[in-house]
Enzyme design. Structure first.
Site, PDB file in Angstrom:
ATOM      1  N   GLU A  84      -5.029   3.841   1.030  1.00  0.00           N
ATOM      2  CA  GLU A  84      -4.322   2.612   0.645  1.00  0.00           C
ATOM      3  C   GLU A  84      -4.478   2.254  -0.822  1.00  0.00           C
ATOM      4  O   GLU A  84      -5.391   1.525  -1.206  1.00  0.00           O
ATOM      5  CB  GLU A  84      -4.789   1.427   1.516  1.00  0.00           C
ATOM      6  CG  GLU A  84      -4.008   0.151   1.204  1.00  0.00           C
ATOM      7  CD  GLU A  84      -4.419  -1.059   2.058  1.00  0.00           C
ATOM      8  OE1 GLU A  84      -5.377  -0.941   2.838  1.00  0.00           O
ATOM      9  OE2 GLU A  84      -3.778  -2.106   1.918  1.00  0.00           O
TER      10      GLU A  84
ATOM     11  N   LYS B 110      -0.696   4.141   2.674  1.00  0.00           N
ATOM     12  CA  LYS B 110      -0.383   2.722   2.872  1.00  0.00           C
ATOM     13  C   LYS B 110      -0.254   2.107   1.496  1.00  0.00           C
ATOM     14  O   LYS B 110      -1.203   2.151   0.699  1.00  0.00           O
ATOM     15  CB  LYS B 110      -1.501   2.055   3.668  1.00  0.00           C
ATOM     16  CG  LYS B 110      -1.359   0.543   3.755  1.00  0.00           C
ATOM     17  CD  LYS B 110      -2.227  -0.051   4.843  1.00  0.00           C
ATOM     18  CE  LYS B 110      -2.135  -1.562   4.836  1.00  0.00           C
ATOM     19  NZ  LYS B 110      -2.713  -2.169   6.038  1.00  0.00           N
TER      20      LYS B 110
HETATM   21  P1  13P Z   1      -1.518  -7.612   4.712  1.00  0.00           P
HETATM   22  O1  13P Z   1      -0.332  -7.103   5.498  1.00  0.00           O
HETATM   23  O2  13P Z   1      -1.884  -9.018   5.041  1.00  0.00           O
HETATM   24  O3  13P Z   1      -1.391  -7.322   3.248  1.00  0.00           O
HETATM   25  O4  13P Z   1      -2.774  -6.781   5.218  1.00  0.00           O
HETATM   26  C1  13P Z   1      -2.673  -5.439   5.305  1.00  0.00           C
HETATM   27  C2  13P Z   1      -3.912  -4.824   4.844  1.00  0.00           C
HETATM   28  O5  13P Z   1      -4.576  -4.154   5.584  1.00  0.00           O
HETATM   29  C3  13P Z   1      -4.318  -4.978   3.453  1.00  0.00           C
HETATM   30  O6  13P Z   1      -5.385  -4.137   3.221  1.00  0.00           O
END
Ligand code: 13P
Length: 338
Positions: free
Chosen positions: A177, A219
């Site tokens: 991510e 992500k």
């Molecule tokens: P949000 O969709 O609230 O941004 O959270 C997703 C997430 O895991 C951020 O690390």
């Protein structure tokens, strides 16, 4: 490394037309959330909040993976079934956030760096036995006047790649991510530039560490203007910029790209996801891994009160259905009013 098993898990998370619930809020995040309605920040209330989301009847129609947090994977439903076992019984794959949060990057004012590699392999062994089959590590990048620096982006890319390899060796699909945050007054072009560099460096590191690309998910953030920017370019420009950036920087070997919602608001993030999906076809699946956009409307109904649980679950399911429609490019504003 069992690459075939990793590929199968990654495919199962993105090829079903459903998406991921990122319910991996750390204690800092739940504390902030609970303050809004003065809910005591106790393990029991956190369990009740997670129970509302995870045991929503019909959730499995729209959600195929749930990311938990160290505390939640050790908790049970209010009926006493371990959350991970409960999710598996619904055909939902349990996942676990494994980074240990982000902190100020010393010597680089305004920038953040993620911690959590120490002892990671050992921790993952335990999570695997508890049923987790995928993991998440979030790299948080802030945009400011004179940052992010090259050093900060490189450091994040390196950490993401080392984490991804450790996760794959433990038999779990890493959800890598790189998250460029929305806070700030920057124009959309700046978000595109920073996200592009971050993805570029991240893939260079993933290659260096010989991460099996068919067994990861990316992500990431959508390409948007800063939240406080006066010039918000609208769905079409945002979707075009997002699709261009991802096509340029994410190899076709990756099975899926899942978006975070990043505090955009439930309706707008759903509309943006829909607009991006309609820029396809893409070489990878495009899906979601939302928390706030999925959970906030239900949370505002629940407010920590057991008597509001059923109504909260109805709203949670409604939102999941709308976001899952957007993930297929079939969402419309009219559906919000139905
Ligand atoms: P949000 O969709 O609230 O941004 O959270 C997703 C997430 O895991 C951020 O690390």
């Amino acid at each position: 490394m069992d690459t075939k098993a990793l590929e199968k898990i990654a495919q199962s998370l993105v090829s079903t037309g459903k998406g991921i619930l990122a319910a991996d809020e750390s204690l800092n995040s739940t504390e902030g959330r609970f303050k809004k309605y003065n809910i005591p920040h106790t393990p029991e209330n956190r369990q009740a909040y997670r129970d509302l989301m995870f045991t929503t009847p019909g959730l499995e129609e729209y959600i195929d993976g749930v990311i938990m947090f160290d505390e939640s994977i050790r908790q049970t439903t209010l009926d006493g079934i371990p959350f991970a076992d409960y999710l598996v019984s619904k055909g939902i794959i349990p996942g676990i956030k494994v980074d240990r949060g982000y902190h100020d990057m010393e010597g680089f004012p305004g920038e953040k760096i993620t911690e959590g590699l120490d002892g990671l392999a050992k921790r993952l062994e335990e999570y695997y036995t508890m049923g987790a089959r995928f993991t998440k590590w979030r790299a948080v990048i802030a945009i400011g006047e004179d940052y992010p620096t090259y050093t900060c982006l490189q450091a994040h890319a390196h950490l993401l790649a080392r984490y991804a390899l450790i996760s794959q060796l433990a038999g779990m699909v890493p959800v890598v991510e790189p998250d460029v945050m929305m806070a700030g007054t920057h124009p959309i072009e700046r978000c595109e530039e920073v996200t592009s560099r971050l993805l570029e460096y991240t893939f260079i590191e993933l290659f260096k560490f010989r991460v099996h690309l068919e067994g990861i998910l990316i992500k990431t953030n959508m390409i948007l203007a800063g939240k406080e920017c006066k010039d918000q370019p609208g769905l079409e420009v945002e979707a075009e910029a997002t699709s261009r950036t991802l096509r340029r920087h994410i190899p076709a070997a990756v099975p899926g790209v899942v978006f975070l919602s990043g505090g955009q608001g439930a309706e707008i993030s759903t509309a943006r996801l829909n607009a991006i999906v309609n820029k396809g076809p893409f070489p990878w699946e495009v899906s979601f891994s939302f928390l706030r956009s999925l959970a906030d409307p239900a949370y505002d109904i629940w407010q920590g009160k057991p008597e509001n649980k059923e109504k909260g679950q109805q709203e949670f399911l409604r939102r999941a259905k709308l976001i899952a429609a957007a993930r297929k490019g079939e969402y419309s504003e009219e559906m919000e009013r139905e």
